[in-house]
Write an enzyme that holds these catalytic residues in place. Structure first.
Site, PDB file in Angstrom:
ATOM      1  N   ARG A  47       0.884  -1.110  -0.085  1.00  0.00           N
ATOM      2  CA  ARG A  47       0.020  -0.031   0.018  1.00  0.00           C
ATOM      3  C   ARG A  47       0.831   1.107   0.162  1.00  0.00           C
ATOM      4  NH1 ARG A  47      -1.399   1.920   4.592  1.00  0.00           N
ATOM      5  NH2 ARG A  47      -1.801   0.025   5.602  1.00  0.00           N
ATOM      6  N   TYR A  99     -15.904  17.110 -15.564  1.00  0.00           N
ATOM      7  CA  TYR A  99     -16.166  15.813 -15.383  1.00  0.00           C
ATOM      8  C   TYR A  99     -17.190  15.354 -14.583  1.00  0.00           C
ATOM      9  CZ  TYR A  99     -15.751  10.751 -15.299  1.00  0.00           C
ATOM     10  OH  TYR A  99     -16.076   9.369 -15.448  1.00  0.00           O
ATOM     11  N   ASP A 171      -6.789  19.472 -14.924  1.00  0.00           N
ATOM     12  CA  ASP A 171      -7.007  18.138 -15.405  1.00  0.00           C
ATOM     13  C   ASP A 171      -6.626  18.126 -16.781  1.00  0.00           C
ATOM     14  OD1 ASP A 171      -8.113  15.677 -16.360  1.00  0.00           O
ATOM     15  OD2 ASP A 171     -10.074  15.943 -15.147  1.00  0.00           O
ATOM     16  N   LYS A 196      -7.685   6.828 -19.563  1.00  0.00           N
ATOM     17  CA  LYS A 196      -8.064   7.304 -20.867  1.00  0.00           C
ATOM     18  C   LYS A 196      -6.875   7.084 -21.963  1.00  0.00           C
ATOM     19  CE  LYS A 196     -11.741   8.242 -18.885  1.00  0.00           C
ATOM     20  NZ  LYS A 196     -12.105   9.565 -18.258  1.00  0.00           N
TER      21      LYS A 196
HETATM   22  C1  LIG Z   1     -12.797   9.920 -16.846  1.00  0.00           C
HETATM   23  C2  LIG Z   1     -12.192  11.220 -16.468  1.00  0.00           C
HETATM   24  C3  LIG Z   1     -12.116  11.474 -14.857  1.00  0.00           C
HETATM   25  C4  LIG Z   1     -12.252  10.431 -14.014  1.00  0.00           C
HETATM   26  O1  LIG Z   1     -11.503   9.262 -14.150  1.00  0.00           O
HETATM   27  P1  LIG Z   1     -11.631   7.683 -13.913  1.00  0.00           P
HETATM   28  O2  LIG Z   1     -10.489   7.216 -13.908  1.00  0.00           O
HETATM   29  O3  LIG Z   1     -12.957   7.296 -14.720  1.00  0.00           O
HETATM   30  O4  LIG Z   1     -12.105   8.018 -12.254  1.00  0.00           O
HETATM   31  C5  LIG Z   1     -11.707  12.739 -14.690  1.00  0.00           C
HETATM   32  N1  LIG Z   1     -11.463  13.767 -15.505  1.00  0.00           N
HETATM   33  C6  LIG Z   1     -11.777  13.475 -16.846  1.00  0.00           C
HETATM   34  C7  LIG Z   1     -11.620  14.805 -17.667  1.00  0.00           C
HETATM   35  C8  LIG Z   1     -11.961  12.273 -17.236  1.00  0.00           C
HETATM   36  O5  LIG Z   1     -12.228  12.409 -18.735  1.00  0.00           O
END
Ligand SMILES: *Cc1c(COP(=O)(O)O)cnc(C)c1O
Length: 373
Positions: A47, A99, A171, A196
């Site tokens: 962890r 998001y 982000d 992503k």
């Molecule tokens: C998908 C996404 C998130 C969240 O991420 P997860 O891995 O699905 O928890 C946050 N910000 C953006 C811009 C995203 O596309």
């Protein structure tokens, strides 16, 4: 080293992996102490730390140009941990288009916890400046934003945040470190959903936060990572590390296909609007050209005829897969408002497209047959 080289080499020293060209996966959750009680290589407990996680943190830290990085089990829990690192009396400025899941966490978890949150249009720097308060600790920006593709001037907002004694977190999931360098533009922190483009193949869930320099806030994020334990598995770290090797090449190919799709859709009689930063007519184009090295693979389209027309276009696609998420070789299409559910402010006739790596002729033909249906 350049990004293409870092994407393949940064973070892994073959001496640590029995000379294997690709790193082994270290599944052990516990590591042996030496006779004196010390941990000879620093590894202690799964962890707290793990070699595969450390490789991923080092590589993504290098790609973003940050001093420290902390990997998490999802993009969402990365944000959740950052917000938990604040104190309830703090004030946060968040984008009005962000998001959806992060908005839910802010509204349903952190506002009841006591955090003060203002939602503003971060593309409007006057509005951002007006939202700042003496207790503003953090300004959040998502650019391009999800799903409206709004483009925020990172350097301008960084200046406003810093003048008020706050930190800026960007982000960078849509743009990736190949197209946009938030830390170089003045941001203090960068967050990604590695689910992503960084993982890049829809087979691993994860997130990462990267800090330009270690601060009290980033140290607290690291403490929450180790004690809270919302960490990715060694295998998922390995998958994302593997995905990063082809990131620069994939991103250029996604962008080339997306530009062709955006130009095609912009001229289509059944399309009301195309939201893509690469189109000169799009509101965010000038800022995007200044702060990005390309426009990426994501776009949103408004279909004439409302929700029903949009849903039927999505239903007719054959090469595009009707699914949520983005950033893999598969082109995806989704009716965004129905994924976001109650409280969504997304236009009902909006389809979000993740342009994949199939041949452009097949993608254009698929869109043509679905729009003509
Ligand atoms: C998908 C996404 C998130 C969240 O991420 P997860 O891995 O699905 O928890 C946050 N910000 C953006 C811009 C995203 O596309």
């Amino acid at each position: 080293m350049k990004q293409e080289t870092n994407a393949i080499h940064a973070g892994y020293d073959r001496e640590d992996g029995q000379s294997a060209v690709n790193p082994p996966i270290f599944l052990s959750t516990t590591f042996e102490r030496a006779a004196d009680g010390e941990y000879p290589l620093g590894w202690q407990y799964g962890r707290n730390d793990n070699p595969n996680r450390a490789m991923l943190e080092a590589r993504l830290g290098a790609l973003e140009g940050g001093a420290v990085a902390y990997a998490f089990a999802s993009g969402s829990v990365t944000f959740m941990t950052l917000l938990q690192a604040l104190t309830p009396a703090d004030h946060v400025v968040a984008p009005d288009d962000l998001y959806f899941g992060i908005r839910v966490l802010l509204q349903d978890v952190f506002v009841p916890w006591g955090l003060n949150v203002s939602f503003v249009d971060t593309t409007d720097t006057v509005a951002v400046a007006a939202a700042m308060r003496p207790n503003t600790r953090l300004v959040m920006v998502e650019t391009p934003s999800n799903p409206l593709m709004k483009v925020t001037d990172i350097a301008a907002v960084a200046g406003i945040a810093h003048d008020a004694g706050a930190l800026l977190v960007v982000d960078n999931t849509f743009a990736t470190p190949i197209l946009q360098h938030p830390l170089a533009l003045g941001a203090d922190l960068v967050v990604h959903s590695t689910t992503k483009y960084l993982g890049g193949h829809h087979d691993a869930t994860g997130g990462i936060i990267i800090a330009r320099e270690q601060t009290d806030l980033s140290e607290r994020v690291g403490m929450l990572q180790r004690y809270g334990g919302a960490v990715p598995s060694p295998f998922e770290c390995w998958l994302v590390l593997r995905g990063t090797q082809t990131l620069p090449t994939r991103i250029r190919a996604h962008g080339a296909n997306a530009m062709r799709v955006a130009e095609y859709l912009e001229g289509h009689p059944k399309v009301e609007a195309v939201y893509y930063a690469g189109l000169p007519a799009f509101a965010g184009h000038d800022v995007a050209r200044r702060q990005m090295d390309g426009f990426g693979g994501m776009m949103s389209v408004l279909i004439k005829g409302g929700q029903e027309a949009a849903m039927s276009v999505a239903a007719c696609m054959r090469v595009f897969t009707r699914a949520t998420s983005f950033g893999s070789p598969h082109s995806l299409i989704e009716h965004r408002a129905s994924v976001e559910a109650e409280g969504s402010t997304t236009p009902l006739n909006l389809l979000r497209l993740s342009i994949g790596l199939e041949h452009i002729d097949d993608l254009l033909a698929d869109l043509e047959q679905a729009l003509d249906f």
